[in-house]
Design a protein around this motif. Structure first.
Motif, PDB file in Angstrom:
ATOM      1  N   LEU A  51     -13.613  13.165  -0.661  1.00  0.00           N
ATOM      2  CA  LEU A  51     -14.260  11.859  -0.857  1.00  0.00           C
ATOM      3  C   LEU A  51     -13.215  10.757  -0.958  1.00  0.00           C
ATOM      4  O   LEU A  51     -13.529   9.582  -0.885  1.00  0.00           O
ATOM      5  CB  LEU A  51     -15.133  11.865  -2.115  1.00  0.00           C
ATOM      6  CG  LEU A  51     -16.445  12.642  -2.029  1.00  0.00           C
ATOM      7  CD1 LEU A  51     -17.219  12.519  -3.334  1.00  0.00           C
ATOM      8  CD2 LEU A  51     -17.306  12.171  -0.874  1.00  0.00           C
ATOM      9  N   ASN A  71     -22.265  23.883   3.127  1.00  0.00           N
ATOM     10  CA  ASN A  71     -21.424  22.763   2.703  1.00  0.00           C
ATOM     11  C   ASN A  71     -20.339  23.338   1.805  1.00  0.00           C
ATOM     12  O   ASN A  71     -20.528  23.456   0.599  1.00  0.00           O
ATOM     13  CB  ASN A  71     -22.283  21.740   1.949  1.00  0.00           C
ATOM     14  CG  ASN A  71     -21.535  20.461   1.655  1.00  0.00           C
ATOM     15  OD1 ASN A  71     -20.836  19.931   2.517  1.00  0.00           O
ATOM     16  ND2 ASN A  71     -21.654  19.991   0.417  1.00  0.00           N
ATOM     17  N   THR A  74     -18.773  21.504  -2.496  1.00  0.00           N
ATOM     18  CA  THR A  74     -19.971  20.862  -3.017  1.00  0.00           C
ATOM     19  C   THR A  74     -19.756  20.382  -4.445  1.00  0.00           C
ATOM     20  O   THR A  74     -19.256  21.123  -5.288  1.00  0.00           O
ATOM     21  CB  THR A  74     -21.151  21.853  -2.965  1.00  0.00           C
ATOM     22  OG1 THR A  74     -21.378  22.192  -1.608  1.00  0.00           O
ATOM     23  CG2 THR A  74     -22.402  21.220  -3.551  1.00  0.00           C
ATOM     24  N   TYR A  75     -20.177  19.116  -4.674  1.00  0.00           N
ATOM     25  CA  TYR A  75     -19.954  18.506  -5.986  1.00  0.00           C
ATOM     26  C   TYR A  75     -21.155  18.670  -6.911  1.00  0.00           C
ATOM     27  O   TYR A  75     -22.307  18.739  -6.469  1.00  0.00           O
ATOM     28  CB  TYR A  75     -19.728  17.003  -5.834  1.00  0.00           C
ATOM     29  CG  TYR A  75     -18.347  16.646  -5.360  1.00  0.00           C
ATOM     30  CD1 TYR A  75     -17.339  16.399  -6.289  1.00  0.00           C
ATOM     31  CD2 TYR A  75     -18.069  16.530  -4.015  1.00  0.00           C
ATOM     32  CE1 TYR A  75     -16.073  16.052  -5.865  1.00  0.00           C
ATOM     33  CE2 TYR A  75     -16.797  16.186  -3.578  1.00  0.00           C
ATOM     34  CZ  TYR A  75     -15.797  15.940  -4.517  1.00  0.00           C
ATOM     35  OH  TYR A  75     -14.552  15.600  -4.095  1.00  0.00           O
ATOM     36  N   PHE A  77     -22.200  16.240 -10.167  1.00  0.00           N
ATOM     37  CA  PHE A  77     -21.706  15.009 -10.767  1.00  0.00           C
ATOM     38  C   PHE A  77     -22.118  14.881 -12.228  1.00  0.00           C
ATOM     39  O   PHE A  77     -23.147  15.405 -12.646  1.00  0.00           O
ATOM     40  CB  PHE A  77     -22.263  13.796 -10.006  1.00  0.00           C
ATOM     41  CG  PHE A  77     -21.858  13.765  -8.552  1.00  0.00           C
ATOM     42  CD1 PHE A  77     -20.663  13.173  -8.169  1.00  0.00           C
ATOM     43  CD2 PHE A  77     -22.667  14.336  -7.575  1.00  0.00           C
ATOM     44  CE1 PHE A  77     -20.293  13.145  -6.838  1.00  0.00           C
ATOM     45  CE2 PHE A  77     -22.296  14.302  -6.243  1.00  0.00           C
ATOM     46  CZ  PHE A  77     -21.104  13.706  -5.869  1.00  0.00           C
ATOM     47  N   ASP A  79     -23.320  12.213 -13.625  1.00  0.00           N
ATOM     48  CA  ASP A  79     -24.591  11.487 -13.772  1.00  0.00           C
ATOM     49  C   ASP A  79     -25.709  12.122 -12.932  1.00  0.00           C
ATOM     50  O   ASP A  79     -26.684  11.470 -12.603  1.00  0.00           O
ATOM     51  CB  ASP A  79     -24.401  10.015 -13.418  1.00  0.00           C
ATOM     52  CG  ASP A  79     -23.882   9.845 -11.995  1.00  0.00           C
ATOM     53  OD1 ASP A  79     -23.711  10.877 -11.301  1.00  0.00           O
ATOM     54  OD2 ASP A  79     -23.653   8.700 -11.572  1.00  0.00           O
ATOM     55  N   ALA A  81     -26.807  12.407 -10.135  1.00  0.00           N
ATOM     56  CA  ALA A  81     -27.005  11.883  -8.777  1.00  0.00           C
ATOM     57  C   ALA A  81     -28.233  12.485  -8.103  1.00  0.00           C
ATOM     58  O   ALA A  81     -28.176  12.969  -6.976  1.00  0.00           O
ATOM     59  CB  ALA A  81     -25.750  12.095  -7.926  1.00  0.00           C
ATOM     60  N   ARG A 142     -29.430  22.312  -6.556  1.00  0.00           N
ATOM     61  CA  ARG A 142     -29.180  21.665  -5.266  1.00  0.00           C
ATOM     62  C   ARG A 142     -27.832  22.122  -4.692  1.00  0.00           C
ATOM     63  O   ARG A 142     -27.715  22.395  -3.499  1.00  0.00           O
ATOM     64  CB  ARG A 142     -29.177  20.148  -5.454  1.00  0.00           C
ATOM     65  CG  ARG A 142     -28.869  19.368  -4.205  1.00  0.00           C
ATOM     66  CD  ARG A 142     -28.954  17.884  -4.458  1.00  0.00           C
ATOM     67  NE  ARG A 142     -27.957  17.446  -5.448  1.00  0.00           N
ATOM     68  CZ  ARG A 142     -27.926  16.225  -5.976  1.00  0.00           C
ATOM     69  NH1 ARG A 142     -28.843  15.335  -5.621  1.00  0.00           N
ATOM     70  NH2 ARG A 142     -27.015  15.897  -6.855  1.00  0.00           N
ATOM     71  N   ALA A 143     -26.830  22.239  -5.584  1.00  0.00           N
ATOM     72  CA  ALA A 143     -25.519  22.682  -5.115  1.00  0.00           C
ATOM     73  C   ALA A 143     -25.582  24.128  -4.634  1.00  0.00           C
ATOM     74  O   ALA A 143     -25.004  24.475  -3.597  1.00  0.00           O
ATOM     75  CB  ALA A 143     -24.496  22.532  -6.233  1.00  0.00           C
TER      76      ALA A 143
END
Lengths: 255, 270, 339
Positions: A51, A71, A74-75, A77, A79, A81, A142-143
């Motif tokens: 990023l 992916n 993969t992050y 975060f 907050d 997101a 999600r990750a």
């Protein structure tokens, strides 16, 4: 797939943030990065996932990611997101849609990650209906959905209260124990570091340099809240960081 | 501890000093204000302490309105005005949203168009009407253009402001999951900017209604604006007020519709 | 509404009767009045009356207030800011009269056979397409300021006489109509000669007919005042009309009958130029002022037949209330009536 940082330095304008970082992140391990605020640990994480670009040095991927990986980097975060206008299910399908995964195949993946994060009953809920801990579990789901080779976690539990943090740490340990994943875990919380890290990288204050890398051999699933040996390690880490943290705290905020 | 209860220290209630600053609005008060004002006007015009030159009698306005409705002309005026409003506002708002999004996303577009928008915004669009007549013809073209132009600039400003305010961490998240540029715009930027765009649209549509009257100044036989202007030149206060009332109702309707859209589209908001 | 007006009017009449009885000769009073005017040659009667001292002779201290259009002037009369003015009997004026605010008390300008009057104009495009008489305007667009304006009346009466339909385009301002006609956005219009002739001279517009062919004796503009002045200030109103009529008489004698020869015309042009086309050089203005000469009604006589026809037309078009009678609009007690 391993990741190697070699000679990474970075400055914003004439303001040096990171100096000569070299680090190896081995596959299937959780590497925690701790350090006083402003030491550039979050910046380092952004380099790892592409990023942001360092001024000097290289970030290398060694070996190919598994073939079913959508992916690789993969992050998760701090907050969360999450898109507030999409349901839990919609937030997860967001990252599948661009890979052309829809319909039954998407449903299968979503059902699986929701089950792994114990969210099966909340597929239709909107983020505003969820507690902070639940939101972060959605972000973890999600990750997981993109089957990452490396998870890049940026203070994932810092926005949560301490009880929720304990529960989520247990969840992360369970997830790792079932299927070990590679992760870089940035935190300022030493208790989290000693619970989750196979190795702990201690950074100095700005410009951030690696002071020491501490290894913990105790298996993750055997670590408990309040273990004396973990307490010991935590104390040791605090000794390393104390002066740095004090000095960092006294610095003027540079914007 | 004991002297807490001792009779020698006088005990008195702590004075309440919170409260207030949280107005609620019971609906009937708004209605009551209207009713009181209208009754005063009715009474005044009937008893003669308000001269018929100053204010028309509300009941006469109502009668005028009924006559307008019965003659079928209400629909003739309303249909052309609504068409002008819808075509003009749809053109202006959609171009405005598109331009606003482009300004919000691309540096060169922003550098080029923000000063232009700032220059166009304060121009009273009514002043440009004669020019529009030359450019777009005296018939519907110039009217659509005026309303479109009037709604365009506030929509642009509201939209790029809304795009600027989209949570950057959500966009960063999209990038971290390798979403395509187009996906990020469509699935993250646009929905995120929607609250700002809709509240901008509220203002744009009110401006569109104001401009409707201006647009119908030139060469309009039918239309609410033309009807009001005609009433004004005839000094026919009943018709003037009937026309103005229609515009007010139009404004309330527009605002209600946007409120409904907001409730549906923005149900995800806290 | 009418009842209220009548009651008010009666009350005012009563008080005025008393006032007249006590009034000292107006001559000595030097009363201040405000006269509304547009900067048109057709308002020359007022300008001459002031410049030549006819108003002063009648015991009035006149102050002019200038307007851009007829309707605001009518509203100013109704509100009492202006005492007397000259303008066309528009629908707005009739409505104000119906509300008991204004009264027409005399005539100012009328079409008259043998004197150059208002013209029908067409755009160059329409002319090139073969429209050379008003009868050929069927289905064409026709510029007007607003519904119920004199332009609307002239167009509508012509269309009725020729048995054709016109599409009326309200454009609010004379300037906007001229622009639209020159650029071919509208096909036809009618206007006073001092505007029509220079427009035709530019080649972008063509004259195709005379308004007087369709509306002989058309009472184009009228003298009007507030209902209060008409009923309660009879002496002042008479004094105003006296001063105004002298101005008109001099205008007609000098500009049309050439009683003082060319020198007289030039002298009067100089006087009028102070008010009309003041922003243009003398030579240019003189041409327009002389071009625009139309006979003003001697003694402010008014043609009630024409006014009745105009009122009938307003009512037929649904522009004003059907119940309004001519008596509500005019006060014929001051001047000679024609027709």
């Amino acid at each position: 797939m391993d990741i190697r940082l070699s000679g990474v330095s970075h400055s914003y304008d004439n303001f040096e943030v990171l100096r000569d970082i070299s680090l190896e992140i081995p596959s299937g391990r959780i590497v925690c990065i701790v350090g006083p605020s402003g030491c550039g640990k979050s910046t380092l994480l952004r380099f790892l996932g592409g990023l942001e670009k360092p001024s000097r040095g290289e970030v290398l991927q060694i070996g190919a990611p598994p073939s079913d990986c959508l992916n690789p980097l993969t992050y998760i975060f701090q907050d969360f997101a999450l898109l507030p206008w999409r349901s839990v299910r919609g937030n997860i399908s967001l990252v599948l849609e661009d890979h052309g995964i829809r319909g039954a195949r998407a449903d299968g993946i979503i059902a699986d990650v929701l089950a792994r994060t114990k969210l099966s009953d909340f597929a239709k809920a909107l983020p505003k209906q969820l507690s902070g801990g639940m939101k972060q579990r959605v972000a973890i789901a999600r990750a997981l959905a993109v089957n990452p080779a490396v998870m890049l976690m940026d203070e994932p539990l810092s926005a949560l209260d301490s009880q929720t943090r304990e529960l989520l740490m247990d969840d992360l340990v369970n997830l790792w124990t079932r299927t070990p994943f590679t992760a870089v875990y940035v935190t300022h919380n030493l208790a989290e570091a000693v619970r989750l890290g196979h190795s702990i990288v201690v950074m100095s204050r700005r410009p951030g340099e690696i002071r020491e890398v501490v290894h913990l051999d105790k298996p993750l699933d055997q670590r408990q809240h309040g273990d004396p040996d973990l307490e010991e390690k935590q104390k040791y880490l605090w000794q390393l960081m104390r002066e740095e943290a004090r000095a960092a705290d006294a610095e003027l905020v540079h914007v | 501890m004991s002297d807490l209860h001792s009779p020698s220290t006088a005990a008195r209630q702590v004075t309440f000093r919170g409260g207030g600053f949280a107005p609620s609005s019971p609906r009937w008060i708004g209605v009551a204000v209207f009713v009181v004002l209208l009754s005063l006007a009715e009474l005044g015009t009937r008893q003669g302490w308000i001269s018929p030159l100053t204010l028309p009698r509300p009941s006469d306005v109502l009668l005028t309105f009924q006559e307008l409705y019965a003659s079928g002309l209400l629909w003739a005026h309303l249909s052309v005005s609504l068409t002008r409003l819808l075509v003009g506002a749809a053109l202006g708002a959609s171009l405005g949203v598109a331009t606003g999004v482009l300004i919000g996303l691309f540096s060169y577009v922003r550098a080029g168009l923000v000063p232009l928008t700032a220059a166009l915004f304060p121009i009273p669009k009514i002043a440009l009407l004669p020019l529009f007549v030359i450019w777009f013809g005296i018939d519907e073209g110039s009217k659509y253009a005026l309303i479109a132009f009037g709604t365009f600039t506030p929509t642009v400003v509201a939209t790029y402001g809304a795009v600027d305010n989209v949570d950057r961490s959500l966009i960063r998240m999209g990038q971290s999951f390798n979403l395509s540029w187009f996906s990020i715009v469509r699935k993250i930027v646009l929905p995120g900017a929607m609250p700002g765009i809709l509240s901008g649209l509220r203002i744009s549509l009110a401006i569109a209604i104001i401009l409707l009257v201006a647009a119908e100044m030139l060469g309009a036989e039918y239309g609410i604006g033309a009807y009001i202007l005609e009433a004004g030149s005839l000094y026919d206060l009943e018709r003037l007020f009937a026309g103005v009332t229609i515009l007010s109702l139009l404004g309330i309707t527009m605002s209600t519709i946007i409120g409904q859209i907001e409730r549906r589209v923005l149900s995800w908001r806290q | 509404m009418t009842e209220f007006t009548r009651r008010k009017a009666l009350a005012l009449l009563g008080s005025s009767a008393a006032a007249v009885g006590l009034a000292s000769p107006a001559l000595a009073s030097g009363r201040k009045i405000t006269v509304g005017a547009l900067r048109f040659t057709s308002h020359s009667g007022s300008f001459i009356g002031f410049e030549r001292g006819y108003f002063a002779d009648a015991g009035l201290d006149v102050e002019f207030k200038f307007f851009q259009a007829a309707t605001p002037m009518a509203v100013a009369i109704a509100s009492g800011d202006v005492d007397y003015a000259v303008t066309a009997m528009s629908g707005g004026l009739v409505s104000l009269a119906d509300k008991g605010a204004v009264k027409i008390i005399g005539g100012a300008l009328s079409e008259e056979a043998g004197i150059d009057g208002q013209k029908y104009l067409v755009s160059d495009a329409a002319y090139q397409a073969g429209i050379t008489t008003p009868a050929q305007l069927a289905g064409k667009s026709y510029g007007i300021t607003t519904a119920g304006s004199s332009f609307h009346y002239m167009g509508s009466k012509m269309a009725a006489a020729e048995g054709i339909d016109l599409k009326f385009k309200p454009l609010q301002k004379v300037g906007a109509i001229i622009g639209a006609l020159k650029s071919g956005q509208i096909d036809a219009w009618s206007i006073v000669p001092h505007l029509a002739k220079p427009l035709a001279g530019s080649g972008k517009v063509h004259i195709i007919g005379n308004v007087s062919d369709y509306l002989p004796d058309y009472q184009v503009t009228t003298v009007f005042t507030s209902a209060k002045n008409a009923s309660a200030e009879q002496q002042m109103t008479r004094d105003f009309l006296a001063g105004y009529s002298e101005g008109v008489a001099e205008y007609n004698a000098t500009m049309i009958d050439k009683a003082q020869g060319d020198e007289g015309v030039q002298a009067l042009v100089d006087l009028i130029h102070k008010y009309v086309y003041a922003d243009r050089p003398r030579e240019k203005a003189a041409k327009s002022i002389i071009n625009g000469t139309m006979r003003l009604n001697e003694g402010a006589a008014m043609n009630t037949a024409s006014l009745q026809d105009q009122l009938n037309w307003f009512q037929a078009e649904g522009l004003v209330d059907k119940s309004i009678s001519l008596e509500t609009v005019i006060d014929p007690s001051y001047v000679q009536t024609l027709g």
